[in-house]
Scaffold this motif. Structure first.
Motif, PDB file in Angstrom:
ATOM      1  N   LEU A  32       9.790  -0.299   6.601  1.00 43.58           N
ATOM      2  CA  LEU A  32       9.357   1.092   6.479  1.00 43.58           C
ATOM      3  C   LEU A  32      10.011   1.928   7.573  1.00 43.58           C
ATOM      4  N   GLY A  33      10.292   3.185   7.227  1.00 41.13           N
ATOM      5  CA  GLY A  33      10.794   4.104   8.231  1.00 41.13           C
ATOM      6  C   GLY A  33       9.649   4.632   9.069  1.00 41.13           C
ATOM      7  N   ASP A  34       9.942   5.565   9.936  1.00 39.84           N
ATOM      8  CA  ASP A  34       8.893   6.097  10.812  1.00 39.84           C
ATOM      9  C   ASP A  34       8.705   7.602  10.645  1.00 39.84           C
ATOM     10  N   LYS A  35       9.226   8.156   9.549  1.00 41.34           N
ATOM     11  CA  LYS A  35       9.101   9.597   9.342  1.00 41.34           C
ATOM     12  C   LYS A  35       7.717   9.958   8.784  1.00 41.34           C
ATOM     13  N   LYS A 116       4.278   7.664   7.058  1.00 42.36           N
ATOM     14  CA  LYS A 116       3.025   8.344   7.402  1.00 42.36           C
ATOM     15  C   LYS A 116       2.913   9.606   6.549  1.00 42.36           C
ATOM     16  N   PHE A 117       1.807   9.699   5.803  1.00 47.04           N
ATOM     17  CA  PHE A 117       1.657  10.786   4.827  1.00 47.04           C
ATOM     18  C   PHE A 117       0.319  11.499   4.990  1.00 47.04           C
ATOM     19  N   GLU A 118       0.351  12.795   4.761  1.00 46.63           N
ATOM     20  CA  GLU A 118      -0.872  13.588   4.614  1.00 46.63           C
ATOM     21  C   GLU A 118      -0.795  14.224   3.234  1.00 46.63           C
ATOM     22  N   VAL A 147       1.766   1.485   5.483  1.00 46.11           N
ATOM     23  CA  VAL A 147       1.843   2.945   5.376  1.00 46.11           C
ATOM     24  C   VAL A 147       0.501   3.558   5.776  1.00 46.11           C
ATOM     25  N   SER A 148       0.560   4.772   6.261  1.00 48.22           N
ATOM     26  CA  SER A 148      -0.640   5.516   6.628  1.00 48.22           C
ATOM     27  C   SER A 148      -0.745   6.749   5.729  1.00 48.22           C
ATOM     28  N   VAL A 149      -1.878   6.888   5.046  1.00 50.70           N
ATOM     29  CA  VAL A 149      -2.069   8.024   4.148  1.00 50.70           C
ATOM     30  C   VAL A 149      -3.428   8.661   4.413  1.00 50.70           C
ATOM     31  N   LYS A 150      -3.405   9.941   4.754  1.00 54.19           N
ATOM     32  CA  LYS A 150      -4.636  10.713   4.919  1.00 54.19           C
ATOM     33  C   LYS A 150      -4.733  11.727   3.777  1.00 54.19           C
ATOM     34  N   ILE A 151      -5.958  12.011   3.336  1.00 51.19           N
ATOM     35  CA  ILE A 151      -6.164  12.884   2.179  1.00 51.19           C
ATOM     36  C   ILE A 151      -6.989  14.100   2.567  1.00 51.19           C
TER      37      ILE A 151
END
Length: 312
Positions: A32-35, A116-118, A147-151
């Protein structure tokens, strides 16, 4: 000697195959990338005018989260299929969305180095579509470990949100209210979150009793949703009786439902239901239409952006 050489070559080839497979697995699951990036999620539309509304929301996000990469996703498979087949209503020149589902958009971003996603839901209520979005994100996180995903929550999520939206709409329609009632059309859902519409109507009527909230799927006040038939019955009780009403969508955009179910000319065929406008005109009301989606109001977009800021 030739047999030994052939065996050695075969073993090398086999080793290369296993190495390639291992690399593919790592690319899919471990590399995974870090963006970091933002995904805005909406039901979608095949109509041209809502594209300007999407741009307005997009600009609000870019202003609030300057420098962040922002992508979009549609939750409606029907809309996506129509657009992919080139069946949009009129020209969609300037469309900012790539006709991807939220899952597809996230997959593309992973391949581009994001981990990392919002994700911000641009739905109005936390109903079925929001539940489906959460399920899709859960599946995505299981596929891509790490992966990190916040909603971010939908617009009318809390009682505080409902009061804030009521305050905004009361100001936006202050002039129209001088001429008569203002009727807002939401979508409606069999989900428990449908109750948010009546909560909003209650808050609006504290500010002005001439506000009414109905839904496309409404089947009457007693069932927990408001139909145009139920609203007409309430209008009949007003004294003095109103002669002019304003109708406007309580949706993120003024798309298909606003153009057809609210403001359309469907005729009186037994095979088609009359629009809100036709029903009201049939009762003798002069109808003023405000064809703006909630995403056209910067004050409303701020609430969505606040939810994105507080994404969990």
């Amino acid at each position: 000697m030739n047999l030994i050489k052939k065996s050695a070559i075969a073993l090398c080839a086999l080793a290369m195959v296993f190495t390639a497979c291992s690399d593919d697995d790592n690319d899919d699951k471990n590399t995974l990338g870090d963006k970091e990036g933002i995904l805005l999620v909406t039901f979608g539309s095949s109509f041209p005018d809502p594209q300007e509304t999407f741009k307005n929301i997009d600009n609000a996000a870019k202003k609030r989260f300057a420098g962040e990469t922002i992508k979009w996703g549609y939750t409606s498979d029907i809309i996506i299929n129509k657009l992919r087949q080139g069946n949009g209503e009129g020209s969609l020149k300037g469309q900012i969305i790539d006709n991807d589902t939220p899952q597809e958009a996230l997959e593309i971003m992973v391949k581009d180095g994001f981990s990392k996603f919002e994700v911000q839901s641009l739905h109005v209520i936390p109903g079925e579509e929001f539940d489906e979005l959460k399920e899709a994100i859960h599946a995505f996180k299981e596929k891509y470990e790490g992966v990190s995903v916040k909603i971010g929550r939908p617009l009318l999520d809390s009682d505080a949100d409902i009061k804030a939206v009521a305050d905004i709409l009361a100001v936006k329609f202050s002039e129209e209210l001088k001429d008569g009632p203002v009727l807002l059309m939401g979508h409606g859902t069999p989900h428990a979150a449908d109750a948010q519409y009546l909560k909003l109507q209650s808050e609006l009527q504290k500010l002005n009793p001439n506000f009414f909230v109905g839904t496309v799927e409404g089947i009457g006040f007693d069932a927990g949703t408001t139909s145009i038939g139920g609203i007409l019955a309430e209008l009949d009780k007003l004294s003095p009786k109103a002669t002019k009403v304003t109708i406007t969508p309580l949706m993120s955009i003024a798309g298909d439902h606003a153009n057809n179910d609210m403001n359309g000319n469907t005729g009186e065929s037994e095979l088609s239901e009359q629009s809100w406008k036709e029903r009201l005109e049939g009762k003798g009301y002069t109808v003023n239409t405000v064809m703006k989606g909630l995403g056209d109001y910067n004050e409303i977009n701020k609430i969505w952006m606040d939810h994105l800021e507080d994404a969990e």
